[in-house]
Design an enzyme around this catalytic site. Structure first.
Site, mmCIF file in Angstrom:
data_model
loop_
_atom_site.group_PDB
_atom_site.id
_atom_site.type_symbol
_atom_site.label_atom_id
_atom_site.label_comp_id
_atom_site.label_asym_id
_atom_site.label_seq_id
_atom_site.Cartn_x
_atom_site.Cartn_y
_atom_site.Cartn_z
ATOM 1 C CD GLU A 130 -15.587 70.546 -4.471
ATOM 2 O OE1 GLU A 130 -14.867 70.224 -3.528
ATOM 3 O OE2 GLU A 130 -16.367 69.760 -5.012
ATOM 4 C CG HIS A 133 -18.373 64.828 -0.182
ATOM 5 N ND1 HIS A 133 -17.094 65.118 0.227
ATOM 6 C CD2 HIS A 133 -18.263 64.416 -1.479
ATOM 7 C CE1 HIS A 133 -16.251 64.881 -0.773
ATOM 8 N NE2 HIS A 133 -16.936 64.455 -1.808
ATOM 9 C CD GLU A 152 -13.934 65.229 -3.598
ATOM 10 O OE1 GLU A 152 -14.568 64.164 -3.681
ATOM 11 O OE2 GLU A 152 -14.481 66.343 -3.666
ATOM 12 C CD GLU A 167 -18.533 67.766 -2.388
ATOM 13 O OE1 GLU A 167 -17.404 68.162 -2.072
ATOM 14 O OE2 GLU A 167 -18.789 67.277 -3.488
ATOM 15 C CG ASN A 168 -24.198 71.836 -4.062
ATOM 16 O OD1 ASN A 168 -23.183 72.502 -4.181
ATOM 17 N ND2 ASN A 168 -24.828 71.292 -5.102
ATOM 18 C CG HIS A 207 -18.132 60.211 -3.641
ATOM 19 N ND1 HIS A 207 -16.819 59.785 -3.622
ATOM 20 C CD2 HIS A 207 -18.079 61.563 -3.778
ATOM 21 C CE1 HIS A 207 -16.013 60.837 -3.728
ATOM 22 N NE2 HIS A 207 -16.771 61.938 -3.835
ATOM 23 C CD GLU A 208 -21.095 63.707 -4.743
ATOM 24 O OE1 GLU A 208 -20.890 64.731 -4.051
ATOM 25 O OE2 GLU A 208 -20.273 63.295 -5.586
#
Length: 855
Positions: free
Chosen positions: A125, A299, A318, A262-263, A295-296
């Site tokens: 990203e 996502h 985000e 965030e893969n 947070h991740e």
């Protein structure tokens, strides 16, 4: 990029060579050709295409390759016409495992035996999948992916999906195939290869959750594993959609540009953002790890399951992850008071950036990688999260949640835009969401509210007006007449509330009746993204309410935050804020102290060396005296989380305000630890290191580097690096900066050393000279963009004179930073504001006396 081609599926084979830092690969892209063409344009950068062909209707045609470096593409030309319909594009290629923490890169570290080792990781990203394999590298070009990797036999490989099978080869390698992914964007594909181990647990929903690290650090993943399981359960329940993949890996990478990425199904992290050692990690790290995981993981739905169509809607990813992550943390750890902390970490951060003329709208048109990279800032993350919170407050929590569920269900495995979200929320609420939120998304900046209350009588009606809040007070900004639809709520002395929507420049609103001596506060719990300028009489009554704790922590925080912002914008003099601080002398809330100390430290930097500086630091120490006595130096296993954070914060601030007793205590605690071998409590370790360094000599400096070399725990190394930036001797500052470009300091930590060195009075000019002298290497490492480049340029914002401003301007005219043009404009604007602020306040602060305030 190419409206003629639509990718459907990728078969990717990668073979990394960690010894030589190279890789080779092949990709088959199953495409749908939409119209007749002789050429195919695909994203590719820093890759050598070895061969390319297209197969259609059982016929194979060779393709010639032409590179367009500026647009980061390869153009494949076919002598035969490529017809509409299905086709298979086959490409063989090779590339480098770079050291710039982007694309497919190499990370170097020392293993548990102290030997040099390497691993390879991806970071795609926003636009770097094209550095690992030729692809249609745009978020709306979703496809499925089947990945295989050929690696050394003693290595392991992790990707988005579970391992499907593996086989040993005859050359000391093995090949691992991973299951096919759901449809997704290229930027969330991942591969990590190296000597890795994990701990794991299966969640109640059947999802396998694993925490990965380099060998020997696995046990430090236990806390993260526990947090991840709890957050998974919360998010599934809130969204009403089961986590879509069979497993969820969290992988700690020694060298990592951001905090995490965030893969889908394979989240990658910087080590201190995932690994927690109960004996050596601080309370701040405990919170950081939980926040970043939340947070991740948010996502996985917002960003991965539903993805923005184009990067102008980055905020959909985000902002929602920031807001949703904090919502999860607040539910799991209510004692952390996350929504009050949010006002400092997110709302406050965003308000400060968005008060600049050189800010940008949340929804910003972007075309190329340089423009896209600059969107990853406090506007896309924190302003967006703050207006989401404002909208939830306006619509109601349950209504908002139903709208979000509708949006995710409607667009899962697809792309969406901001308007798609508004339509779902509007349908659920029956409110004009699109009309209200348009200005907040598309307009730069935000308003401040002025209010007029006739204090000569009891009133139930007040006049409110709005104007754009801007730090720069010049002729060109005084006529700004933007308006926002502002949800405004009020609370008064009797606890009565009211809700209004201000649509015009000014209007009268009806509130519960208040007497001449009763207060009213706007923006209850700071739910709105705006500031308030109170008249002196109203502010006096509110300050009295602060003293008596009649207002909650969020409202006390909001008052001091707004007051300091008015000082920073030169709408009121500095002494107004300093006088107001007296109302907070009995304050005990950690987030409130964070905001108050931000203001004090800002003033301290700008008035350093002035005749009134000593009076200011004496007053600051006076403000801290009571809370300092309450928190003390003794840590206790029964301390709650916020008390631990508050103690560290208050003692560090006291030392920064030159409290001699605190400085001496830090020095003696460190000396005792070094002499006796006793361990300093983790929550006090950083402040003791930093405050001791401020008084330290060459001997202590060498000790810190020795401790840094011996430690194999990255959090401890980071603490020591922070301390090494705080020595006062110019020779030691210069040495630390030089060391930052050696292998002793990780590539991503070099930025931290530069930023923290530039944040000290003795180090600022030396750091700038270092940056200029080493710009070629800094540009090579970070010049393509990202957080590192932006943070490095932002660090120059502390300058406060025209000579520095001119020097910075001239240097970057000759050394362009296209990936941080906006950050550079913001930095120069901030320096200009610093200069104007000093001039504006010099008479006010010269006549202000700390003795008056201390009575």
């Amino acid at each position: 990029m190419n409206a003629k081609i639509k990718p459907k599926h990728y078969d990717i084979s990668l073979e990394p060579d960690l010894i030589n830092a190279t890789f080779s690969g092949q990709v088959k892209i199953y495409i749908n050709v939409l119209q007749d063409t002789h050429s195919i344009v695909i994203n590719s950068v820093e890759l050598d295409v070895l061969s390319a062909s297209i197969e259609q209707n059982n016929r194979v045609f060779s393709l010639t390759t032409k590179y367009d470096e500026e647009n980061e593409t390869a153009i494949f030309h076919c002598t035969q016409q490529i017809n509409p319909g299905d086709g298979i594009l086959k490409i063989a290629f090779s590339g480098i495992l770079n050291d710039r923490l982007r694309g497919f890169y190499i990370s170097r570290y020392k293993d548990r035996n102290g030997k040099d080792n390497k691993l390879a990781s991806t970071q795609f990203e926003p636009t770097d999948a094209r550095r690992a394999f030729p692809c249609f590298d745009e978020p709306n070009q979703k496809a499925t992916f089947s990945l295989c990797a050929t690696i050394e036999e003693n290595h392991r490989a992790i990707s988005n999906m579970p391992e499907q099978k593996q086989c040993k080869n005859n050359d000391g390698t093995k090949t691992i195939w991973f299951e096919k992914t759901p449809i997704m964007s290229t930027y969330v594909l991942a591969l990590v290869v190296g000597q890795l181990n994990c701990i794991e647990k299966t969640a109640d929903n059947g999802t396998l959750v694993r925490i990965w690290s380099t060998e020997g650090l696995e046990s430090k993943g236990k806390y993260a594993l526990d947090v991840a399981i709890k957050i998974l359960q919360y998010l599934e329940n809130y969204f009403g959609i089961k986590y879509p993949l069979p497993k969820l890996d969290h992988v700690a990478i020694p060298d990592f540009a951001a905090g995490a990425m965030e893969n889908w199904g394979c989240i990658t992290y910087r080590e201190p953002a995932l690994l927690f050692d109960p004996s050596n990690s601080s309370s701040a790290t405990r919170q950081l790890v939980a926040e970043i995981i939340a947070h991740e993981m948010a996502h996985m739905w917002f960003g991965d399951l539903v993805t923005m169509r184009w990067w102008n809607d980055l905020w959909l990813n985000e902002s929602f992850a920031s807001w949703m992550g904090d919502k999860a943390i607040n539910s799991i750890y209510p004692g952390w008071q996350k929504w009050t902390q949010f006002l400092v970490a997110d709302t406050g951060h965003a308000l400060r950036l968005d008060g600049l003329l050189n800010s940008h709208p949340i929804e910003q048109e972007v075309q190329n990688p340089n423009e896209i990279g600059q969107l990853f800032d406090a506007i896309s993350y924190s302003k967006g999260a703050s207006i989401i919170r404002m909208l939830e407050n306006f619509l109601g929590e349950n209504t908002f949640r139903k709208g979000i569920n509708s949006y995710l269900n409607k667009f899962q495995h697809d792309n969406a835009s901001t308007d798609d979200l508004w339509e779902c929320l509007q349908a659920e609420s029956g409110r004009p969401v699109k009309e209200i939120m348009g200005a907040w998304i598309k307009t730069t900046g935000y308003p401040y509210i002025g209010l007029e209350i006739d204090r000569a009588k009891d009133v139930h009606e007040i006049l409110i007006s709005q104007k754009r809040f801007i730090y720069e007070q010049s002729a060109s900004t005084k006529d700004c007449n933007e308006t926002w639809p502002i949800p405004i709520n009020t609370i008064d002395s009797n606890g009565k509330t009211s809700m209004h929507l201000l649509k015009d420049q000014s209007q009268k609103i009806t509130i519960p009746k208040i007497t001449q001596t009763e207060w009213v506060k706007l923006n209850v719990e700071q739910a709105g993204f705006y500031r308030v300028l109170y008249q002196n009489e109203d502010l006096y009554l509110l300050n009295e309410a602060v003293k008596q704790k009649l207002l909650g922590a969020a409202d006390r925080l909001g008052l001091i935050s707004d007051s300091f912002a008015m000082v920073q914008a030169r709408l009121t003099p500095a002494s107004t804020f300093l006088t107001q601080c007296n109302a907070y002398i009995n304050e005990t809330s950690q987030p409130v102290w964070s905001e108050l100390l931000h203001g004090l430290r800002y003033i301290q930097n700008l008035i350093y060396g002035k005749g009134y500086y000593d009076d200011f630091t004496k007053y600051s120490r006076h403000l801290l005296k009571q809370i300092q006595s309450e928190v003390g130096w003794e840590t206790n296993s029964n301390d709650d989380h916020l008390t631990s954070l508050l103690r560290s914060q208050i003692l560090l601030s006291a030392g920064q305000f030159e409290d001699l007793a605190v400085l001496e205590k830090a020095k003696s605690e460190l000396q005792n630890s070094l002499a006796m071998g006793n361990q300093i409590p983790a929550d006090l370790r950083r402040i003791i290191y930093v405050l001791a360094a401020k008084q330290g000599d060459q001997e202590l400096y060498d000790i810190f580097w020795e401790l840094h070399s011996k430690s194999n725990f990255q959090e401890e190394k980071v603490r020591l690096l922070s301390a090494l930036t705080q020595f006062q001797d110019p020779g030691l500052i210069a040495k630390t900066l030089d060391m930052a470009l050696t292998e002793k300091v990780r590539t991503h930590e070099t930025i931290s050393v530069i930023v923290q060195s530039c944040g000290t009075h003795n180090g600022r000019k030396l750091t700038w000279e270092f940056m200029k002298e080493n710009w070629k290497e800094l540009d090579r490492r970070y010049g393509e963009g990202g957080f590192g480049l932006m943070y490095m340029i932002q660090a120059l914002s502390g300058f406060r004179n025209n000579a520095a401003l001119k020097d910075i301007d001239e240097f970057f005219k000759s050394n362009c930073v296209p990936a941080a043009e906006l950050t550079l404009l913001q930095t120069k604007e901030t320096i200009k504001n610093n200069i104007d602020w000093i001039e504006y306040n010099k008479t006010d602060l010269s006549t202000w006396s700390y003795l008056t305030e201390m009575k």
